[in-house]
Design a protein around this motif. Structure first.
Motif, short mmCIF file in Angstrom:
data_model
loop_
_atom_site.label_atom_id
_atom_site.label_comp_id
_atom_site.label_asym_id
_atom_site.label_seq_id
_atom_site.Cartn_x
_atom_site.Cartn_y
_atom_site.Cartn_z
N ALA A 173 -36.53 -42.81 20.61
CA ALA A 173 -35.08 -42.43 21.33
C ALA A 173 -34.60 -41.08 21.38
N LEU A 174 -34.78 -40.47 20.07
CA LEU A 174 -34.44 -39.28 20.02
C LEU A 174 -35.46 -38.40 20.73
N ASN A 175 -36.42 -38.68 20.98
CA ASN A 175 -37.35 -37.89 21.77
C ASN A 175 -37.79 -38.22 23.13
N GLY A 176 -36.74 -39.21 23.51
CA GLY A 176 -36.62 -39.83 24.82
C GLY A 176 -35.44 -39.64 25.57
N ASP A 177 -34.71 -40.88 25.62
CA ASP A 177 -33.50 -40.81 26.52
C ASP A 177 -32.50 -40.05 25.99
N LEU A 178 -32.48 -39.96 24.43
CA LEU A 178 -31.67 -39.44 23.77
C LEU A 178 -31.88 -38.17 23.16
N LYS A 179 -32.87 -37.30 24.11
CA LYS A 179 -33.14 -36.03 23.68
C LYS A 179 -32.03 -35.07 23.19
N TRP A 180 -31.00 -35.16 24.04
CA TRP A 180 -30.20 -34.07 23.60
C TRP A 180 -29.42 -34.46 22.35
N LEU A 181 -29.34 -35.74 21.86
CA LEU A 181 -28.86 -35.86 20.71
C LEU A 181 -29.95 -35.52 19.29
#
Length: 303
Positions: A173-181
């Motif tokens: 998720a952190l490398n996908g939709d939540l890249k900004w996070l």
């Protein structure tokens, strides 16, 4: 994938490290020591040391007094290293901010639980003191190590055995939709050592020793710039000429540490840094040991 033997070794180490912190003092209970051990077990010592060093710097100025509990940066380092190596797409910076720091904070509650559980053995020891049963006193003293070890071993085992899938989903998720996070957590993980330095400087007598702080910062900055430029030049020469095989290393931190040690020794012995060696020798020949002691200097045989 984390193998069963890796889970076993890290669980055993987690149980040992708190006992080491309380009584053995082998330095394996530090975040750097945890990063070294976890990195070796997981097969990536470099990443383990990076995570351990970041956590070590973060807690430089954090201490505990009496029965107070503090964040468990060591256990956080173990889990962050294990998941950073085994989970794809999870950088060590993100592992520090998203795993190591939250785990270290949560472990405060288990530290309190271990202290609370140990009161059972403490009361038994009080009873056996009244009855003068010394063998039972020794046994119950050793029994007190059990809740301490379990307070670290159990959460590490549970997290490693059942938490990898969850951490992998978080990493995806952190490398996908939540890249900004994920980018924010990476930046935060890299900045955490600066927070540790800030806490440390808050409690150190900086105003009294400001000269040493300025000198250390300046020397380190100059050396870092010089070594970086030389290393860049060597890399360029190696790329231009295949016959150029000389390797230029980066800034040796051991040299900076030894420089700091030398300044600390000079300060401890009360010898001003600006004095030349000849002047010191001349003064030593003229002054008696009594005069030297009156000036507050510490002679070699007093160390």
């Amino acid at each position: 994938m984390i193998a069963w033997w890796q889970i076993l070794l890290l669980t055993l180490y987690a149980g040992y490290e708190i006992l080491d912190e309380l009584q053995i003092y082998s330095s394996l209970n530090t975040p750097v020591g945890a990063g070294l051990v976890a990195g070796i077990v997981m097969g990536d010592m470099g990443k383990g040391l990076m995570i351990g060093a970041a956590m070590q710097l973060m807690v430089l100025g954090v201490g505990t007094f009496g029965g107070a509990s503090k964040i468990d940066a060591t256990t956080g380092t173990v889990l962050a290293t294990a998941f950073s190596v085994s989970v794809s797409g999870l950088s060590w910076q993100a592992a520090v901010s998203s795993i190591a720091v939250p785990v270290a904070a949560i472990m405060v509650q288990l530290d309190v639980l271990a202290r609370f559980t140990n009161t059972f053995f403490a009361h038994r020891i009080d009873h056996f003191i009244d009855t003068q049963n010394y063998k039972a006193i020794e046994r119950n003293f050793l029994y007190g190590a059990i809740p301490w070890a379990l307070s670290r071993a159990i959460p590490v085992f549970v997290a490693l055995a059942f938490g990898r899938g969850l951490v992998q989903n978080i990493a995806n998720a952190l490398n996908g939709d939540l890249k900004w996070l994920g980018t924010g957590l990476t930046v935060a993980g890299a900045a955490l050592p600066a927070v540790g330095f800030a806490i440390l400087l808050r409690y150190l007598p900086v105003k009294k020793h400001i000269a040493y702080l300025i000198l250390g910062f300046t020397v380190t900055t100059l050396f870092a710039t010089m070594f970086t430029n030389i290393q860049t030049l060597g890399t360029g020469l190696a790329a231009a000429s295949k016959g150029f095989t000389t390797v230029f290393n980066g800034l040796p931190m051991l040299a900076i540490a030894l420089l700091g040690l030398a300044l600390a020794i000079l300060h401890y012995k009360g010898i001003p840094v600006s004095k030349a060696k000849s002047e010191i020798d001349a003064q030593s020949a003229e002054k008696t040991s009594l005069d030297a002691n009156d000036e507050g200097e510490i002679t070699d045989d007093e160390l």
